[in-house]
Write a protein that holds these residues in place. Structure first.
Motif, PDB file in Angstrom:
ATOM      1  N   THR A 199       0.080   4.804   3.715  1.00  0.00           N
ATOM      2  CA  THR A 199       1.405   4.497   3.175  1.00  0.00           C
ATOM      3  C   THR A 199       1.759   5.554   2.141  1.00  0.00           C
ATOM      4  O   THR A 199       0.931   5.887   1.280  1.00  0.00           O
ATOM      5  CB  THR A 199       1.420   3.098   2.520  1.00  0.00           C
ATOM      6  OG1 THR A 199       1.104   2.110   3.507  1.00  0.00           O
ATOM      7  CG2 THR A 199       2.790   2.793   1.927  1.00  0.00           C
ATOM      8  N   ILE A 200       2.962   6.094   2.230  1.00  0.00           N
ATOM      9  CA  ILE A 200       3.421   7.111   1.279  1.00  0.00           C
ATOM     10  C   ILE A 200       4.309   6.449   0.237  1.00  0.00           C
ATOM     11  O   ILE A 200       5.249   5.730   0.566  1.00  0.00           O
ATOM     12  CB  ILE A 200       4.191   8.240   1.990  1.00  0.00           C
ATOM     13  CG1 ILE A 200       3.301   8.914   3.049  1.00  0.00           C
ATOM     14  CG2 ILE A 200       4.685   9.263   0.977  1.00  0.00           C
ATOM     15  CD1 ILE A 200       2.062   9.565   2.480  1.00  0.00           C
ATOM     16  N   GLN A 201       3.994   6.704  -1.018  1.00  0.00           N
ATOM     17  CA  GLN A 201       4.779   6.167  -2.138  1.00  0.00           C
ATOM     18  C   GLN A 201       5.363   7.330  -2.938  1.00  0.00           C
ATOM     19  O   GLN A 201       4.658   8.275  -3.272  1.00  0.00           O
ATOM     20  CB  GLN A 201       3.887   5.315  -3.035  1.00  0.00           C
ATOM     21  CG  GLN A 201       4.562   4.836  -4.318  1.00  0.00           C
ATOM     22  CD  GLN A 201       3.625   4.003  -5.155  1.00  0.00           C
ATOM     23  OE1 GLN A 201       3.255   2.888  -4.796  1.00  0.00           O
ATOM     24  NE2 GLN A 201       3.214   4.545  -6.289  1.00  0.00           N
ATOM     25  N   VAL A 202       6.647   7.257  -3.223  1.00  0.00           N
ATOM     26  CA  VAL A 202       7.324   8.269  -4.039  1.00  0.00           C
ATOM     27  C   VAL A 202       7.854   7.594  -5.291  1.00  0.00           C
ATOM     28  O   VAL A 202       8.601   6.610  -5.205  1.00  0.00           O
ATOM     29  CB  VAL A 202       8.474   8.948  -3.264  1.00  0.00           C
ATOM     30  CG1 VAL A 202       9.181   9.956  -4.166  1.00  0.00           C
ATOM     31  CG2 VAL A 202       7.953   9.628  -2.003  1.00  0.00           C
ATOM     32  N   THR A 203       7.443   8.101  -6.437  1.00  0.00           N
ATOM     33  CA  THR A 203       7.896   7.578  -7.725  1.00  0.00           C
ATOM     34  C   THR A 203       8.849   8.581  -8.347  1.00  0.00           C
ATOM     35  O   THR A 203       8.482   9.740  -8.565  1.00  0.00           O
ATOM     36  CB  THR A 203       6.707   7.328  -8.662  1.00  0.00           C
ATOM     37  OG1 THR A 203       5.773   6.460  -8.018  1.00  0.00           O
ATOM     38  CG2 THR A 203       7.169   6.697  -9.962  1.00  0.00           C
ATOM     39  N   ARG A 204      10.063   8.119  -8.616  1.00  0.00           N
ATOM     40  CA  ARG A 204      11.078   8.984  -9.227  1.00  0.00           C
ATOM     41  C   ARG A 204      11.704   8.230 -10.391  1.00  0.00           C
ATOM     42  O   ARG A 204      12.415   7.243 -10.196  1.00  0.00           O
ATOM     43  CB  ARG A 204      12.138   9.363  -8.205  1.00  0.00           C
ATOM     44  CG  ARG A 204      13.294  10.185  -8.767  1.00  0.00           C
ATOM     45  CD  ARG A 204      14.269  10.574  -7.667  1.00  0.00           C
ATOM     46  NE  ARG A 204      13.643  11.470  -6.695  1.00  0.00           N
ATOM     47  CZ  ARG A 204      14.201  11.819  -5.546  1.00  0.00           C
ATOM     48  NH1 ARG A 204      15.383  11.319  -5.204  1.00  0.00           N
ATOM     49  NH2 ARG A 204      13.573  12.637  -4.716  1.00  0.00           N
ATOM     50  N   VAL A 225      10.453   3.239  -7.419  1.00  0.00           N
ATOM     51  CA  VAL A 225       9.252   3.402  -6.613  1.00  0.00           C
ATOM     52  C   VAL A 225       9.585   2.987  -5.190  1.00  0.00           C
ATOM     53  O   VAL A 225      10.013   1.862  -4.939  1.00  0.00           O
ATOM     54  CB  VAL A 225       8.077   2.553  -7.145  1.00  0.00           C
ATOM     55  CG1 VAL A 225       6.857   2.726  -6.266  1.00  0.00           C
ATOM     56  CG2 VAL A 225       7.759   2.938  -8.590  1.00  0.00           C
ATOM     57  N   ALA A 226       9.409   3.898  -4.236  1.00  0.00           N
ATOM     58  CA  ALA A 226       9.716   3.630  -2.827  1.00  0.00           C
ATOM     59  C   ALA A 226       8.475   3.900  -1.990  1.00  0.00           C
ATOM     60  O   ALA A 226       7.738   4.853  -2.252  1.00  0.00           O
ATOM     61  CB  ALA A 226      10.870   4.510  -2.353  1.00  0.00           C
ATOM     62  N   THR A 227       8.236   3.036  -0.982  1.00  0.00           N
ATOM     63  CA  THR A 227       7.080   3.192  -0.111  1.00  0.00           C
ATOM     64  C   THR A 227       7.503   3.108   1.348  1.00  0.00           C
ATOM     65  O   THR A 227       8.472   2.430   1.690  1.00  0.00           O
ATOM     66  CB  THR A 227       6.016   2.115  -0.380  1.00  0.00           C
ATOM     67  OG1 THR A 227       6.600   0.815  -0.158  1.00  0.00           O
ATOM     68  CG2 THR A 227       5.504   2.204  -1.803  1.00  0.00           C
ATOM     69  N   MET A 228       6.754   3.801   2.193  1.00  0.00           N
ATOM     70  CA  MET A 228       6.978   3.776   3.642  1.00  0.00           C
ATOM     71  C   MET A 228       5.676   4.094   4.350  1.00  0.00           C
ATOM     72  O   MET A 228       4.884   4.905   3.863  1.00  0.00           O
ATOM     73  CB  MET A 228       8.018   4.822   4.061  1.00  0.00           C
ATOM     74  CG  MET A 228       9.456   4.424   3.967  1.00  0.00           C
ATOM     75  SD  MET A 228      10.502   5.599   4.883  1.00  0.00           S
ATOM     76  CE  MET A 228      10.069   5.182   6.594  1.00  0.00           C
ATOM     77  N   PRO A 229       5.430   3.478   5.515  1.00  0.00           N
ATOM     78  CA  PRO A 229       4.292   3.924   6.329  1.00  0.00           C
ATOM     79  C   PRO A 229       4.496   5.380   6.746  1.00  0.00           C
ATOM     80  O   PRO A 229       5.601   5.794   7.091  1.00  0.00           O
ATOM     81  CB  PRO A 229       4.338   2.986   7.540  1.00  0.00           C
ATOM     82  CG  PRO A 229       5.140   1.807   7.092  1.00  0.00           C
ATOM     83  CD  PRO A 229       6.129   2.329   6.106  1.00  0.00           C
ATOM     84  N   THR A 232      16.634   4.597  -0.369  1.00  0.00           N
ATOM     85  CA  THR A 232      16.179   4.343  -1.738  1.00  0.00           C
ATOM     86  C   THR A 232      16.360   5.553  -2.638  1.00  0.00           C
ATOM     87  O   THR A 232      16.832   5.441  -3.775  1.00  0.00           O
ATOM     88  CB  THR A 232      14.701   3.927  -1.730  1.00  0.00           C
ATOM     89  OG1 THR A 232      14.524   2.832  -0.838  1.00  0.00           O
ATOM     90  CG2 THR A 232      14.252   3.523  -3.126  1.00  0.00           C
ATOM     91  N   LEU A 233      15.958   6.726  -2.154  1.00  0.00           N
ATOM     92  CA  LEU A 233      15.967   7.924  -2.987  1.00  0.00           C
ATOM     93  C   LEU A 233      17.198   8.792  -2.760  1.00  0.00           C
ATOM     94  O   LEU A 233      17.601   9.545  -3.655  1.00  0.00           O
ATOM     95  CB  LEU A 233      14.708   8.751  -2.713  1.00  0.00           C
ATOM     96  CG  LEU A 233      13.369   8.024  -2.936  1.00  0.00           C
ATOM     97  CD1 LEU A 233      12.217   8.916  -2.515  1.00  0.00           C
ATOM     98  CD2 LEU A 233      13.228   7.608  -4.390  1.00  0.00           C
ATOM     99  N   GLY A 234      17.776   8.702  -1.564  1.00  0.00           N
ATOM    100  CA  GLY A 234      18.944   9.529  -1.271  1.00  0.00           C
ATOM    101  C   GLY A 234      18.558  10.966  -0.978  1.00  0.00           C
ATOM    102  O   GLY A 234      17.415  11.392  -1.123  1.00  0.00           O
TER     103      GLY A 234
END
Length: 405
Positions: free
Chosen positions: A233-238, A242-246, A84-86
């Motif tokens: 759950t970790i969420q990264v907003t760029r 918005v991407a999430t992963m356990p 998702t983020l690369g």
């Protein structure tokens, strides 16, 4: 003279009493049969939901096989941060607005220019051969990207690296300072930061450096998370992504530990997942599970399986509000949808087929699913026979009592 009752009359009266008792017993047993309890709908009624209505539309019942299970497992698998983020390059040492830069100038002997400076904001020190090293107090890059230095004046700093700014300052000092040497460093980084919030020990803005901090580096910097790793759950907003992963999946896969960029927002979310177990199962309860998810076979293990005396192995159902994209286009006409776009779906699993246990190892159980096991057809008959047996013993007892009298 005392009147005596004829034995024949006593026998007739006893028969009338016995007949009355039998009639009452039959009536009670019939009433009991019509009031047999149940833990929920039968298999037939659930399968018939294809033609019944929920919110004015049909509910789809899907027979689970290996193809359906694999498709749902693939659809529910979290998309990793790497996809998702690369992978980003390390943050460079470019100076930006709001940063503070420190400037030091060394002037060869005889040092005459910076030797005249004094007062606050400037520190001078004589070196070997009467050369002079002058440190200027940190300068904040203003909203126009400029800083102001003695003998240099206003100079653009934003967009330059420290080495490039050194060259710019040195060029301006040539001719007025004796062989000047300039050193520039970023004292405070105000532009390349990551914001960390949520279930962490300390919410903070963490500066990024040329080292290229990764996601777990940043989480460690703020003291880690406050809950169990498998519940986070970790969420990264760029920008708009918005991407999430356990978090435990992030830890297990080093490829997902991506390098962060300035202005990323990292959120640690405590999200306890659970499903509800009902019907002829070993446990009727709300069962929690990890953020990374569990399969149907794991869920059955956590509820102690099915009740042997009651359960219909062909009647294992999962009630779910499903994302239409997971149904491969097989959406009932006019299917009711919630505000989030999900529609009601019933998945049926036939555990009487041994191959289904392999399917259950791939079928994903989701948060707020309802796992229901219907009663076997013989369970109702067993209840009826039990009631008749109890009634028969009661009649025998009453009959013996009347006969004894």
């Amino acid at each position: 003279m005392t009147a005596h009752t004829c034995p024949t009359e006593q026998t007739a009266a006893g028969r009338r009493q016995l007949r009355a008792v039998l009639i009452c017993a039959v009536a009670l047993s019939t009433a009991a049969c019509t009031a047999l309890g149940s833990s929920g709908p039968t298999t037939g009624r659930i399968v018939g939901s294809n033609t019944s209505s929920v919110q004015g539309a049909n509910v789809q019942v899907i027979e689970v096989n290996d193809v359906i299970a694999m498709h749902l497992a693939h659809a529910s698998a979290p998309v990793g941060f790497a996809d998702t983020l690369g992978e980003s390059a390390p943050v460079g040492t470019t100076i930006n607005r709001g940063d503070e830069v420190g400037v030091a100038v060394w002037e060869a002997p005889p040092a005459v220019l910076f030797g005249m400076l004094g007062g606050s904001g400037v520190s001078t020190q004589t070196t070997i051969g009467t050369g002079r090293n002058t440190e200027i107090s940190p300068q904040m890059v203003d909203d126009r990207g400029l800083i102001s230095l003695p003998f240099v004046g206003t100079i653009r700093a934003a967009g330059l690296t420290p080495r490039q700014l050194e060259q710019e300052i040195r060029q301006r000092l040539l001719g007025i300072a004796n062989q000047p040497q300039v050193m520039v460093g970023i004292v405070r980084n105000a532009s390349a930061n990551v914001t960390v919030v949520g279930e962490v020990s300390t919410s903070a803005r963490v500066p990024l450096t040329a080292r290229g901090e990764r996601l777990l580096d940043i989480l460690a910097t703020v003291g880690g998370v406050r809950q169990q790793v498998d519940k986070i759950t970790i969420q990264v907003t760029r920008d708009q992504t918005v991407a999430t992963m356990p978090m435990d999946a992030l830890i297990r896969d080093p490829r997902q530990n991506v390098r962060l960029r300035p202005d990323d927002i990292v959120t640690a979310i405590f999200q306890p997942f659970s499903f509800t177990s009902l019907g002829a199962t070993g446990v009727n309860a709300e069962i929690p599970f990890e953020a990374s998810g569990i399969t149907l076979s794991q869920a059955l293990g956590r509820i102690n399986g099915l009740q042997d005396s009651r359960a219909n192995p062909k009647g294992v159902f999962i009630f779910r509000w499903e994302d239409p994209s997971a149904l491969q286009g097989a959406i009932p006409v006019g299917a009711p949808a919630r505000a989030d776009g999900k529609i009601p779906v019933i998945y049926r699993v036939n555990l009487s087929d041994p191959k289904t246990f392999f399917v259950a190892q791939n079928f994903p159980v989701k948060n707020r699913d309802v796992l229901y096991v219907s009663n076997a057809p013989g369970a109702e008959l067993q209840k009826f026979v039990s009631i008749l047996s109890q009634t028969a013993f009661s009649i025998i007892g009453i009959t013996n009592g009347i006969s004894g009298n």
